[in-house]
Enzyme design. Structure first.
Site, short mmCIF file in Angstrom:
data_model
loop_
_atom_site.label_atom_id
_atom_site.label_comp_id
_atom_site.label_asym_id
_atom_site.label_seq_id
_atom_site.Cartn_x
_atom_site.Cartn_y
_atom_site.Cartn_z
N CYS A 1 65.55 -33.34 35.52
CA CYS A 1 64.24 -32.70 35.56
C CYS A 1 64.18 -31.57 34.51
CB CYS A 1 63.91 -32.26 36.98
SG CYS A 1 62.14 -32.09 37.22
N GLU B 1 69.95 -34.78 44.08
CA GLU B 1 71.01 -34.01 44.75
C GLU B 1 70.56 -33.49 46.11
OE1 GLU B 1 69.21 -33.16 42.27
OE2 GLU B 1 68.39 -31.15 42.61
N HIS C 1 65.01 -35.51 40.80
CA HIS C 1 66.18 -34.87 41.44
C HIS C 1 66.87 -35.92 42.31
CE1 HIS C 1 65.20 -30.42 41.02
NE2 HIS C 1 64.15 -31.02 40.48
N ARG D 1 57.48 -31.58 40.09
CA ARG D 1 56.93 -31.10 38.80
C ARG D 1 57.72 -31.75 37.63
NH1 ARG D 1 57.77 -25.98 37.74
NH2 ARG D 1 59.38 -25.74 39.32
N GLY E 1 64.86 -27.12 37.85
CA GLY E 1 64.48 -25.72 38.03
C GLY E 1 63.29 -25.45 37.13
N GLU E 2 63.38 -24.42 36.34
CA GLU E 2 62.29 -24.05 35.42
C GLU E 2 62.90 -23.92 34.03
OE1 GLU E 2 59.00 -23.97 35.79
OE2 GLU E 2 59.16 -23.57 33.64
N1 GLN Z 1 58.30 -28.42 35.53
C1 GLN Z 1 59.59 -27.85 35.33
C2 GLN Z 1 59.80 -27.45 33.85
O1 GLN Z 1 58.97 -27.73 33.04
C3 GLN Z 1 60.68 -28.79 35.79
C4 GLN Z 1 60.65 -29.00 37.30
C5 GLN Z 1 61.95 -29.35 37.93
O2 GLN Z 1 63.03 -29.23 37.34
N2 GLN Z 1 61.88 -29.79 39.17
O3 GLN Z 1 60.79 -26.90 33.50
#
Ligand code: GLN
Length: 186
Positions: free
Chosen positions: A77, A170, A168, A133, A46-47
């Protein structure tokens, strides 16, 4: 087996489905008290900055750090960024559950996302994974085991009960890495 998925933001639902499919009881985690009933937890993609802010609001950070001292944790991630010892590009605070450095967005922007089969010593045949990302995960200690690499970079790392993947896994149907995580000892 009760498995939590941190559900403040990000790619939560596919994990819940996959965990249910392999016979685990999957629980969305939003409050520290929920950790008490869990055997292990997944911190999803996620972020990470958003997750960190939301974690601070409900004081989940200290509880997760304590939980990770005695229970398996899998950071995926953004989740791997949350559990790293060090975070850069840009820097932010973290739970420091595994001695790795996470370089954020190393694999580019959303449009640079890609899917690839990945060979790992944990599975008999490659597994399809997604880099979205994704961070670069650099081991900071010799006792890190690298289970998979992509173009010379470690992408699946473990120390004891803590697992970190930059990708990822899932989003497809293959649940073998989830099964591996469920079998990790506390
Ligand atoms: N770029 C995101 C971050 O820095 C991570 C991306 C992802 O979880 N797919 O949190």
């Amino acid at each position: 087996m009760k498995v939590g998925v941190l559900a403040l933001q990000g790619c939560v639902e596919p994990h819940l489905k996959m965990l249910a499919r392999v016979g685990a009881e999957a629980i969305s985690v939003r409050r520290p008290a929920q950790l008490e009933q869990l055997d292990r937890i997944i911190l999803p993609g996620g972020e990470s900055t958003t997750m960190l802010l939301l974690m601070e609001k409900v004081q989940l950070g200290p509880a997760l750090r304590e939980f990770g001292k005695t229970h398996p944790v899998w950071g995926i991630c953004a989740g791997s960024i949350l559990i790293a010892q060090e975070v850069c590009d840009p820097a932010q605070s973290s739970l420091n559950l595994i001695p790795i450095r996470a370089r954020r967005n190393f694999y580019g922007s959303q449009t640079d996302s890609f899917k690839t089969p990945l060979q790992t010593d944990l599975l008999k045949s490659p597994i399809e994974v997604d880099f979205i990302r994704a961070p670069l995960l650099e081991p900071l200690s010799r006792d890190i085991t690298v289970h998979a690499s992509h173009q010379g970079h470690a992408v699946l790392l473990q120390r004891g009960r803590i697992l970190a993947s930059s990708f990822h896994v899932e989003l497809g149907e293959d649940s073998r890495l989830h099964e591996y995580f469920l079998n990790l000892e506390s």
